[in-house]
Design a protein around this motif. Structure first.
Motif, PDB file in Angstrom:
ATOM      1  N   TRP A  27       0.811  -1.220   0.000  1.00  0.00           N
ATOM      2  CA  TRP A  27       0.000   0.000   0.000  1.00  0.00           C
ATOM      3  C   TRP A  27       0.845   1.270   0.000  1.00  0.00           C
ATOM      4  O   TRP A  27       0.343   2.338   0.374  1.00  0.00           O
ATOM      5  CB  TRP A  27      -0.942  -0.017   1.194  1.00  0.00           C
ATOM      6  N   ASP A  29       3.798   3.745  -2.376  1.00  0.00           N
ATOM      7  CA  ASP A  29       3.830   4.200  -3.767  1.00  0.00           C
ATOM      8  C   ASP A  29       5.229   4.251  -4.367  1.00  0.00           C
ATOM      9  O   ASP A  29       5.459   5.002  -5.309  1.00  0.00           O
ATOM     10  CB  ASP A  29       3.213   5.602  -3.850  1.00  0.00           C
ATOM     11  N   TRP A  49      -0.892   1.344  -6.821  1.00  0.00           N
ATOM     12  CA  TRP A  49      -2.198   1.983  -6.824  1.00  0.00           C
ATOM     13  C   TRP A  49      -2.152   3.432  -7.295  1.00  0.00           C
ATOM     14  O   TRP A  49      -3.167   3.971  -7.713  1.00  0.00           O
ATOM     15  CB  TRP A  49      -2.810   1.923  -5.424  1.00  0.00           C
ATOM     16  N   TRP A  50      -1.008   4.097  -7.175  1.00  0.00           N
ATOM     17  CA  TRP A  50      -0.867   5.487  -7.596  1.00  0.00           C
ATOM     18  C   TRP A  50       0.607   5.789  -7.805  1.00  0.00           C
ATOM     19  O   TRP A  50       1.481   4.989  -7.465  1.00  0.00           O
ATOM     20  CB  TRP A  50      -1.479   6.445  -6.567  1.00  0.00           C
ATOM     21  N   CYS A  52       3.473   9.143  -7.398  1.00  0.00           N
ATOM     22  CA  CYS A  52       3.676  10.445  -6.774  1.00  0.00           C
ATOM     23  C   CYS A  52       4.931  11.101  -7.331  1.00  0.00           C
ATOM     24  O   CYS A  52       5.939  10.431  -7.583  1.00  0.00           O
ATOM     25  CB  CYS A  52       3.806  10.312  -5.254  1.00  0.00           C
ATOM     26  N   CYS A  63       0.306  13.418  -5.909  1.00  0.00           N
ATOM     27  CA  CYS A  63       0.028  12.007  -6.197  1.00  0.00           C
ATOM     28  C   CYS A  63      -1.205  11.901  -7.092  1.00  0.00           C
ATOM     29  O   CYS A  63      -2.199  12.615  -6.897  1.00  0.00           O
ATOM     30  CB  CYS A  63      -0.211  11.221  -4.905  1.00  0.00           C
ATOM     31  N   ASP A  64      -1.122  11.016  -8.046  1.00  0.00           N
ATOM     32  CA  ASP A  64      -2.228  10.729  -8.953  1.00  0.00           C
ATOM     33  C   ASP A  64      -2.582   9.253  -8.836  1.00  0.00           C
ATOM     34  O   ASP A  64      -1.732   8.387  -9.042  1.00  0.00           O
ATOM     35  CB  ASP A  64      -1.849  11.058 -10.400  1.00  0.00           C
ATOM     36  N   GLU A  65      -3.838   8.997  -8.504  1.00  0.00           N
ATOM     37  CA  GLU A  65      -4.296   7.620  -8.422  1.00  0.00           C
ATOM     38  C   GLU A  65      -4.527   7.079  -9.823  1.00  0.00           C
ATOM     39  O   GLU A  65      -4.887   7.805 -10.748  1.00  0.00           O
ATOM     40  CB  GLU A  65      -5.580   7.526  -7.600  1.00  0.00           C
ATOM     41  N   TYR A  66      -4.326   5.759  -9.942  1.00  0.00           N
ATOM     42  CA  TYR A  66      -4.607   5.113 -11.207  1.00  0.00           C
ATOM     43  C   TYR A  66      -6.111   5.055 -11.423  1.00  0.00           C
ATOM     44  O   TYR A  66      -6.904   5.380 -10.543  1.00  0.00           O
ATOM     45  CB  TYR A  66      -4.007   3.706 -11.242  1.00  0.00           C
ATOM     46  N   SER A  68      -9.782   3.239 -12.102  1.00  0.00           N
ATOM     47  CA  SER A  68     -10.497   2.236 -11.309  1.00  0.00           C
ATOM     48  C   SER A  68      -9.910   0.844 -11.531  1.00  0.00           C
ATOM     49  O   SER A  68      -9.290   0.555 -12.561  1.00  0.00           O
ATOM     50  CB  SER A  68     -11.980   2.227 -11.688  1.00  0.00           C
TER      51      SER A  68
END
Length: 239
Positions: A27, A29, A49-50, A52, A63-66, A68
């Motif tokens: 969990w 990055d 998951w993202w 940064c 940070c940019d989340e991927y 869905s």
């Protein structure tokens, strides 16, 4: 008994930190560092998951989340997620089972054989947890290296760095710790299983021996008493 306790505590120590390392690595990055950074003004970390980007001058992180989880992702990303989550679940349950199986924990205190089997199950779960953990982290690292080599082969300029992040190394360390703790627990339980099971044997043997002795004594004295009574009866009859 002292060596058994020592091995249990060592296995519990490694299991605790191994499960923690696996969960943290899953969990966080920073599985891949400085990918596609050619301006030398920021540090980029990609996770499962993202991703940064941190500015090297002011320390501001964005940070940019991927997309869905239902979106289309690379096979590397999807399988690494699945294997790391599996390793997290197995290592977590393995540690909880191990805590219940420790002799210092007042859970089933009168059932040492059951506690022994609980520790054995915990060791097996930790061994199994290390397998998807090491597969996911090593596969991700190898894929990063292959991608880096292919870009260099095609003379594509990448910038400063293109290496494995600390999250990837943490996943490897957690997986190796699961293997170590699982091996200690399974070997410990195998070596001391006869000792623990033997706790019941002396009492059982004592009861059995006592019963046998009582039977022998009864069988020995019964005929003699009967013989004495018969002799007295015979004497009285003659008189």
């Amino acid at each position: 008994a002292g060596m058994k306790f020592f091995l249990q505590y060592v296995g519990c120590f490694f299991a605790f930190f191994s499960a923690g390392f696996l969960i943290i690595s899953t969990w966080t990055d920073c599985w891949m560092v400085n990918a596609d950074d050619s301006l030398e003004v920021s540090t980029k970390c990609r996770g499962l998951w993202w991703e940064c980007v941190t500015n090297v001058f002011d320390g501001i992180q964005t940070c940019d989340e991927y997309d869905s989880i239902y979106a289309e992702h690379s096979v590397k990303l999807v399988l690494t997620r699945a294997m790391m989550i599996t390793a997290d679940i197995l290592s977590g349950f393995g540690f909880l089972f191990l805590v219940l199986g420790l002799d210092c924990v007042k859970f089933l205190p009168d059932e040492p054989l059951i506690k022994l089997r609980i520790c054995l199950v915990s060791g097996v779960m930790l061994l199994i947890a290390g397998l998807p953990g090491i597969m996911g982290s090593v596969w991700y690292a190898v894929d990063v290296y292959v991608e880096r080599s292919s870009l260099l082969f095609h003379n594509v300029f990448l910038g400063i760095q293109y290496k494995f992040g600390w999250s990837c190394w943490l996943g490897m360390a957690g997986s190796l710790g699961c293997f170590l703790s699982g091996s200690l627990l399974t070997c410990c339980m195998y070596l001391f299983r006869e000792t623990s099971s033997g706790r019941f044997h002396p009492a059982y043997s004592l009861r059995k021996g006592y019963s046998s002795a009582a039977t022998v004594v009864t069988n020995v004295h019964l005929p003699s008493s009967q013989t004495a009574t018969s002799k007295m009866y015979a004497v009285d009859t003659r008189v």
